[in-house]
Write a protein that holds these residues in place. Sequence first.
Motif, short mmCIF file in Angstrom:
data_model
loop_
_atom_site.label_atom_id
_atom_site.label_comp_id
_atom_site.label_asym_id
_atom_site.label_seq_id
_atom_site.Cartn_x
_atom_site.Cartn_y
_atom_site.Cartn_z
N GLU A 91 0.81 -1.42 -0.03
CA GLU A 91 0.16 0.25 -0.01
C GLU A 91 0.76 0.97 -0.10
O GLU A 91 0.40 2.33 -0.69
N ILE A 92 2.26 0.92 1.11
CA ILE A 92 3.07 2.42 0.93
C ILE A 92 3.69 2.52 -0.40
O ILE A 92 4.42 3.65 -0.92
N ARG A 93 4.46 1.40 -0.05
CA ARG A 93 5.86 1.75 -1.20
C ARG A 93 6.64 2.24 -0.67
O ARG A 93 6.60 2.60 0.41
N GLY A 94 7.90 2.28 -1.54
CA GLY A 94 9.21 3.19 -1.52
C GLY A 94 9.85 2.56 -0.49
O GLY A 94 10.17 1.31 -0.16
N TYR A 115 -4.86 -10.82 -0.48
CA TYR A 115 -5.10 -9.76 0.32
C TYR A 115 -5.13 -9.17 -0.99
O TYR A 115 -6.69 -7.94 -1.38
N LEU A 116 -3.93 -9.11 -1.84
CA LEU A 116 -4.63 -8.65 -3.41
C LEU A 116 -6.11 -8.56 -4.50
O LEU A 116 -6.60 -7.85 -4.42
N PHE A 117 -6.37 -9.91 -4.26
CA PHE A 117 -7.60 -10.08 -4.69
C PHE A 117 -8.57 -10.01 -3.46
O PHE A 117 -9.90 -9.83 -4.55
N ARG A 118 -8.80 -10.63 -2.18
CA ARG A 118 -10.01 -10.47 -1.80
C ARG A 118 -9.93 -9.39 -1.15
O ARG A 118 -11.66 -8.84 -0.54
N LEU A 119 -9.13 -8.88 0.17
CA LEU A 119 -9.05 -7.91 1.01
C LEU A 119 -8.80 -6.40 0.47
O LEU A 119 -8.63 -5.45 1.80
N ARG A 120 -8.51 -6.43 -0.23
CA ARG A 120 -7.22 -4.86 -1.06
C ARG A 120 -8.29 -3.47 -0.38
O ARG A 120 -8.58 -2.35 -0.05
N LYS A 121 -9.43 -4.45 -1.44
CA LYS A 121 -10.76 -3.67 -0.92
C LYS A 121 -11.14 -2.52 -0.12
O LYS A 121 -11.42 -1.63 0.30
N LEU A 122 -10.88 -3.68 0.92
CA LEU A 122 -11.42 -3.19 2.10
C LEU A 122 -10.39 -2.40 3.10
O LEU A 122 -10.51 -1.32 3.53
N PHE A 123 -8.95 -2.53 2.62
CA PHE A 123 -7.91 -1.97 3.30
C PHE A 123 -6.59 -0.67 2.58
O PHE A 123 -5.80 -0.80 3.41
N ARG A 124 -8.02 -0.71 1.14
CA ARG A 124 -6.55 0.17 0.64
C ARG A 124 -6.84 1.92 1.44
O ARG A 124 -7.91 1.94 1.79
N ILE A 125 -5.27 2.47 1.14
CA ILE A 125 -5.46 3.54 1.46
C ILE A 125 -5.69 4.69 0.26
O ILE A 125 -5.50 4.23 -0.68
N LYS A 126 -6.65 5.36 0.48
CA LYS A 126 -7.31 6.38 0.24
C LYS A 126 -6.60 8.22 -0.59
O LYS A 126 -6.30 8.25 0.20
#
Length: 176
Positions: free
Chosen positions: A52-55, A165-176
């Motif tokens: 989610e953050i990278r770098g 996580y990428l395919f099922r949970l990311r929509k719930l925990f993504r940083i906007k």
Amino acid sequence: MRKSSQQIKYITLGAMLSALGVIIMAIGAFIEVLDLSTAVLASMLCIYAVIEIRGSYPWMIWLVTSILSLILLPIKTPAVFYALFFGFYPILKEKLERLSRLLSWILKLVVFHLSIGLMWGVFKLFIPAALEDMGMGWMLLALYALGLVCFVLYDIALTRLITFYLFRLRKLFRIK
């Protein structure tokens, strides 16, 4: 969103993930049976940061969590496991898996062996009581073989967990 507010958001999230990692490992320090498990669980926070953050933020989270847990925890075993392998391995895994599959596995095994050697040295120097129960000879060889098998299973499980996580949970925990 402006770049500075995005950075503030990432720094704040990194600080919260670091604090949560120390709290998770504190549980392992107080319930000594869970020391390895809590180090692995705390490493999941680095996985989240990589996605989610990278770098450089995941590396900073690993470093801050390692230093704070080594300073604050009364029993250092979970902190050593985290600092010397489980904290940085998920970050490094993301980089290694960009290479060919064979080269990736060779480098992963090299990292594992270097980390095991480093952990052995740290435990021998600073926490010799942790090594007293291991014994010598064939017992040590059996422990090494078991560790190698567990590492391969850990890597495979980590890949599946990241995919989940990428395919099922990311929509719930993504940083906007």
